[in-house]
Design an enzyme around this catalytic site. Sequence first.
Site, PDB file in Angstrom:
ATOM      1  N   LYS A  77     -23.685  13.507  67.026  1.00 18.35           N
ATOM      2  CA  LYS A  77     -24.878  14.680  67.182  1.00 18.35           C
ATOM      3  C   LYS A  77     -24.535  15.281  68.561  1.00 18.35           C
ATOM      4  O   LYS A  77     -24.475  16.529  68.582  1.00 18.35           O
ATOM      5  CB  LYS A  77     -26.156  14.075  67.460  1.00 18.35           C
ATOM      6  CG  LYS A  77     -26.683  13.585  66.016  1.00 18.35           C
ATOM      7  CD  LYS A  77     -26.703  14.688  64.832  1.00 18.35           C
ATOM      8  CE  LYS A  77     -27.718  15.629  65.103  1.00 18.35           C
ATOM      9  NZ  LYS A  77     -27.692  16.993  63.873  1.00 18.35           N
ATOM     10  N   TRP A 105     -25.653  14.237  59.145  1.00 16.53           N
ATOM     11  CA  TRP A 105     -25.669  12.815  58.671  1.00 16.53           C
ATOM     12  C   TRP A 105     -26.693  12.135  59.332  1.00 16.53           C
ATOM     13  O   TRP A 105     -26.422  12.141  60.654  1.00 16.53           O
ATOM     14  CB  TRP A 105     -24.248  12.098  59.101  1.00 16.53           C
ATOM     15  CG  TRP A 105     -23.919  10.569  58.776  1.00 16.53           C
ATOM     16  CD1 TRP A 105     -24.629   9.664  59.528  1.00 16.53           C
ATOM     17  CD2 TRP A 105     -23.125  10.022  57.866  1.00 16.53           C
ATOM     18  NE1 TRP A 105     -24.283   8.420  59.056  1.00 16.53           N
ATOM     19  CE2 TRP A 105     -23.390   8.459  58.158  1.00 16.53           C
ATOM     20  CE3 TRP A 105     -22.281  10.590  56.904  1.00 16.53           C
ATOM     21  CZ2 TRP A 105     -22.686   7.628  57.352  1.00 16.53           C
ATOM     22  CZ3 TRP A 105     -21.642   9.652  56.093  1.00 16.53           C
ATOM     23  CH2 TRP A 105     -21.740   8.082  56.281  1.00 16.53           C
ATOM     24  N   LEU A 161     -37.390  18.762  56.801  1.00 14.71           N
ATOM     25  CA  LEU A 161     -37.694  19.760  57.399  1.00 14.71           C
ATOM     26  C   LEU A 161     -37.459  20.937  56.977  1.00 14.71           C
ATOM     27  O   LEU A 161     -38.292  22.181  57.001  1.00 14.71           O
ATOM     28  CB  LEU A 161     -36.687  19.970  58.818  1.00 14.71           C
ATOM     29  CG  LEU A 161     -36.726  21.192  59.748  1.00 14.71           C
ATOM     30  CD1 LEU A 161     -38.263  21.267  60.269  1.00 14.71           C
ATOM     31  CD2 LEU A 161     -35.697  21.073  60.795  1.00 14.71           C
ATOM     32  N   TYR A 207     -23.953   7.479  65.966  1.00 14.92           N
ATOM     33  CA  TYR A 207     -25.012   8.658  65.533  1.00 14.92           C
ATOM     34  C   TYR A 207     -25.119   9.590  66.407  1.00 14.92           C
ATOM     35  O   TYR A 207     -24.819  10.866  66.349  1.00 14.92           O
ATOM     36  CB  TYR A 207     -26.281   8.198  64.724  1.00 14.92           C
ATOM     37  CG  TYR A 207     -27.355   9.339  64.700  1.00 14.92           C
ATOM     38  CD1 TYR A 207     -27.080  10.296  63.386  1.00 14.92           C
ATOM     39  CD2 TYR A 207     -28.282   9.638  65.412  1.00 14.92           C
ATOM     40  CE1 TYR A 207     -27.895  11.335  63.406  1.00 14.92           C
ATOM     41  CE2 TYR A 207     -29.250  10.506  64.964  1.00 14.92           C
ATOM     42  CZ  TYR A 207     -29.046  11.392  64.115  1.00 14.92           C
ATOM     43  OH  TYR A 207     -29.747  12.680  63.838  1.00 14.92           O
TER      44      TYR A 207
END
Length: 283
Positions: free
Chosen positions: A129, A61, A12, A125
């Site tokens: 986040k 991560w 990105l 994960y």
Amino acid sequence: MSWLITGGGSMLAADLLALLARSGEQVMAPTRAELDLRDERAVRELVSGYRPRVVVNCAAWTAVDAAETREAEALAINGRAVGVLADACSWAGARLIHLSTDYVFDGRSRVPYREDDQPSPVNAYGRTKLAGELAAAGHYVVRTAWLYGAHGPNFVSTMIRLAAARETVDVVDDQRGQPTWTADLAAFLVRLAVSDLMPGVYHGTSSGETTWYGLAREVFTLLGADPGRVRPVPGAACPRPASRPANSVLANTRCEPIRHWRTALHAAWPALATEEARQCRPA
């Protein structure tokens, strides 16, 4: 306007850098090797010294399966480091845009998730986040999903490679989401950075929806290969350490949506298809 992009070596970040370069913006984009977000002193010194107007946090991560056994490590980057960066941005008066994920939801909804729906991650994960979202409260959080682009490994590039290497490819057909081109997301982030929209959670994904199987068939079609070579399989047939949400579709209700995923994929194709891919023909 001066910009700071953390995770400057990411897929990105590469498209964001290219877009900002065309408009002549001043940009600093340290890679992971140049700026470890876990180094609180380094983060604070960079933000206070450079004094950017906008900070886009592309550092994360992203090894979803590895996070199942290394959650503390993932949390250090995806959670605690975001809090330090957010505090530094608040002190310096910078607009922070933090990238998050569809994986903060459990995937059980039958309709697209809105920005204010209650998160409920099903894997480590997603939990890390979500911690980052909470740490960035008071700033801008952009949830995105199923990213692909020309500057890093991703599902689309994998399908291009497998189309040339295998007779058939088995692809999961019971997980729905929104393939999103990183160049489109970069443009979305720039629009958000210069907008008068208030801080909060935004969804930055392509419009429409499909499955991994549907996306793979579209890639084969663009290659000139027989999409029938892609075979649908349930996610249970491809077990992974981390659970995946069955429905990753995000509703965009707070700002201008990104174009349809299929339109974007066709527009991205010249940048995605390597010479080997362009020569791929049905087996």
